[in-house]
Scaffold this motif. Structure first.
Motif, mmCIF file in Angstrom:
data_model
loop_
_atom_site.group_PDB
_atom_site.id
_atom_site.type_symbol
_atom_site.label_atom_id
_atom_site.label_comp_id
_atom_site.label_asym_id
_atom_site.label_seq_id
_atom_site.Cartn_x
_atom_site.Cartn_y
_atom_site.Cartn_z
ATOM 1 N N GLY A 156 0.814 -1.216 0.000
ATOM 2 C CA GLY A 156 0.000 0.000 0.000
ATOM 3 C C GLY A 156 0.844 1.261 0.000
ATOM 4 N N ILE A 157 1.879 1.280 0.815
ATOM 5 C CA ILE A 157 2.761 2.453 0.886
ATOM 6 C C ILE A 157 3.492 2.649 -0.439
ATOM 7 N N VAL A 158 3.976 1.564 -1.029
ATOM 8 C CA VAL A 158 4.682 1.667 -2.320
ATOM 9 C C VAL A 158 3.733 2.190 -3.397
ATOM 10 N N LEU A 159 2.517 1.649 -3.455
ATOM 11 C CA LEU A 159 1.534 2.124 -4.440
ATOM 12 C C LEU A 159 1.187 3.591 -4.209
ATOM 13 N N PHE A 160 1.041 3.963 -2.956
ATOM 14 C CA PHE A 160 0.760 5.356 -2.632
ATOM 15 C C PHE A 160 1.902 6.255 -3.101
ATOM 16 N N GLY A 161 3.137 5.824 -2.875
ATOM 17 C CA GLY A 161 4.309 6.578 -3.324
ATOM 18 C C GLY A 161 4.349 6.727 -4.836
ATOM 19 N N VAL A 162 4.034 5.639 -5.540
ATOM 20 C CA VAL A 162 4.014 5.684 -7.010
ATOM 21 C C VAL A 162 2.949 6.674 -7.487
ATOM 22 N N LEU A 163 1.765 6.633 -6.868
ATOM 23 C CA LEU A 163 0.710 7.575 -7.242
ATOM 24 C C LEU A 163 1.132 9.023 -6.995
ATOM 25 N N LEU A 164 1.806 9.267 -5.883
ATOM 26 C CA LEU A 164 2.290 10.622 -5.602
ATOM 27 C C LEU A 164 3.285 11.083 -6.653
ATOM 28 N N MET A 165 4.216 10.220 -7.018
ATOM 29 C CA MET A 165 5.233 10.582 -8.007
ATOM 30 C C MET A 165 4.597 10.841 -9.379
ATOM 31 N N LEU A 166 3.620 10.011 -9.760
ATOM 32 C CA LEU A 166 2.920 10.238 -11.026
ATOM 33 C C LEU A 166 2.146 11.553 -10.998
ATOM 34 N N SER A 167 1.561 11.870 -9.854
ATOM 35 C CA SER A 167 0.842 13.141 -9.711
ATOM 36 C C SER A 167 1.786 14.324 -9.877
ATOM 37 N N ILE A 168 2.988 14.207 -9.337
ATOM 38 C CA ILE A 168 3.965 15.290 -9.462
ATOM 39 C C ILE A 168 4.366 15.474 -10.919
ATOM 40 N N LYS A 169 4.585 14.379 -11.622
ATOM 41 C CA LYS A 169 4.944 14.479 -13.047
ATOM 42 C C LYS A 169 3.804 15.107 -13.847
ATOM 43 N N LEU A 170 2.565 14.728 -13.554
ATOM 44 C CA LEU A 170 1.409 15.311 -14.234
ATOM 45 C C LEU A 170 1.330 16.810 -13.935
ATOM 46 N N TYR A 171 1.524 17.167 -12.688
ATOM 47 C CA TYR A 171 1.508 18.582 -12.280
ATOM 48 C C TYR A 171 2.580 19.362 -13.039
ATOM 49 N N LYS A 172 3.771 18.775 -13.186
ATOM 50 C CA LYS A 172 4.855 19.439 -13.915
ATOM 51 C C LYS A 172 4.459 19.673 -15.369
ATOM 52 N N LYS A 173 3.854 18.671 -15.994
ATOM 53 C CA LYS A 173 3.427 18.818 -17.394
ATOM 54 C C LYS A 173 2.373 19.909 -17.538
ATOM 55 N N ILE A 174 1.421 19.937 -16.621
ATOM 56 C CA ILE A 174 0.368 20.958 -16.661
ATOM 57 C C ILE A 174 0.978 22.348 -16.476
ATOM 58 N N ARG A 175 1.905 22.464 -15.543
ATOM 59 C CA ARG A 175 2.568 23.752 -15.302
ATOM 60 C C ARG A 175 3.347 24.208 -16.513
ATOM 61 N N GLU A 176 4.078 23.289 -17.130
ATOM 62 C CA GLU A 176 4.857 23.637 -18.320
ATOM 63 C C GLU A 176 3.934 24.044 -19.462
#
Length: 194
Positions: A156-176
């Protein structure tokens, strides 16, 4: 002092410790992003972020970490049976990881106070999520104790971490994209004026 008072104080200082850890990395991000600003804005922002970081780090975060630890040891002294619980061993492992994270933030803080930027704003956003993952792990372990399976907890923690990292990458793309759209719009408006 009654055990419940000690426990309440421990929880309060854990909350303020995490608040400090969450916000300090945000300040690191802002200070790093200020590097791209033109003068005098760059100097003004970086000076302000250094001051805010110093106050947050030494007035809230470090004292909270120390006091949370004191009250934790006090609880373990009053109720040593906690140390025989398997969930407590796992929790203490995550707390040890939290101390390493705190030390890592101290290194970043020290460098930024000397105007040494070692990490990009994007990397700092990724680093900022480590404390979130640790918070989830610790709170779930303390709340559900032995009812949670060790394996499912880690998955669960690993999956949560992966989701957080994917969210950050998505946020970066939206910002760019938004940044590019704004720049393109400004160019078009300037061309229309000319």
């Amino acid at each position: 002092m009654d055990f419940l008072y000690v426990k309440a104080l421990h929880i309060i200082f854990v909350v303020t410790w995490f608040a400090g850890l969450f916000y300090i990395v945000r300040l690191f991000i802002y200070q790093t992003e200020a590097e791209d600003k033109l003068e005098p804005a760059k100097s003004i922002l970086q000076t302000q972020y250094k001051l805010m970081s110093k106050r947050l780090w030494y007035i809230i975060t470090w004292p909270s970490a120390i006091l949370a630890s004191i009250f934790a040891f006090w609880m373990l002294y009053e109720s040593p049976y906690y140390l025989s619980e398997p969930w407590m061993h796992i929790k203490l492992s995550f707390v040890l990881a939290l101390y390493f994270y705190h030390g890592f933030c101290q290194r970043i803080y020290t460098k930024l106070q000397k105007d040494i930027i070692s990490y990009s704003a994007f990397k700092l956003r990724m680093i900022n999520e480590i404390s979130t993952i640790l918070l989830f792990a610790i709170v779930f372990l303390v709340t559900v104790k032995s009812a949670i399976s060790w394996v499912w907890g880690v998955v669960g923690i690993v999956l949560f971490g992966v989701l957080l990292m994917l969210s950050i990458k998505l946020y970066k793309k939206i910002r760019e994209k938004n940044s590019w759209d704004k720049t393109e719009k400004e160019v078009l408006e300037n061309n229309d004026k000319n």
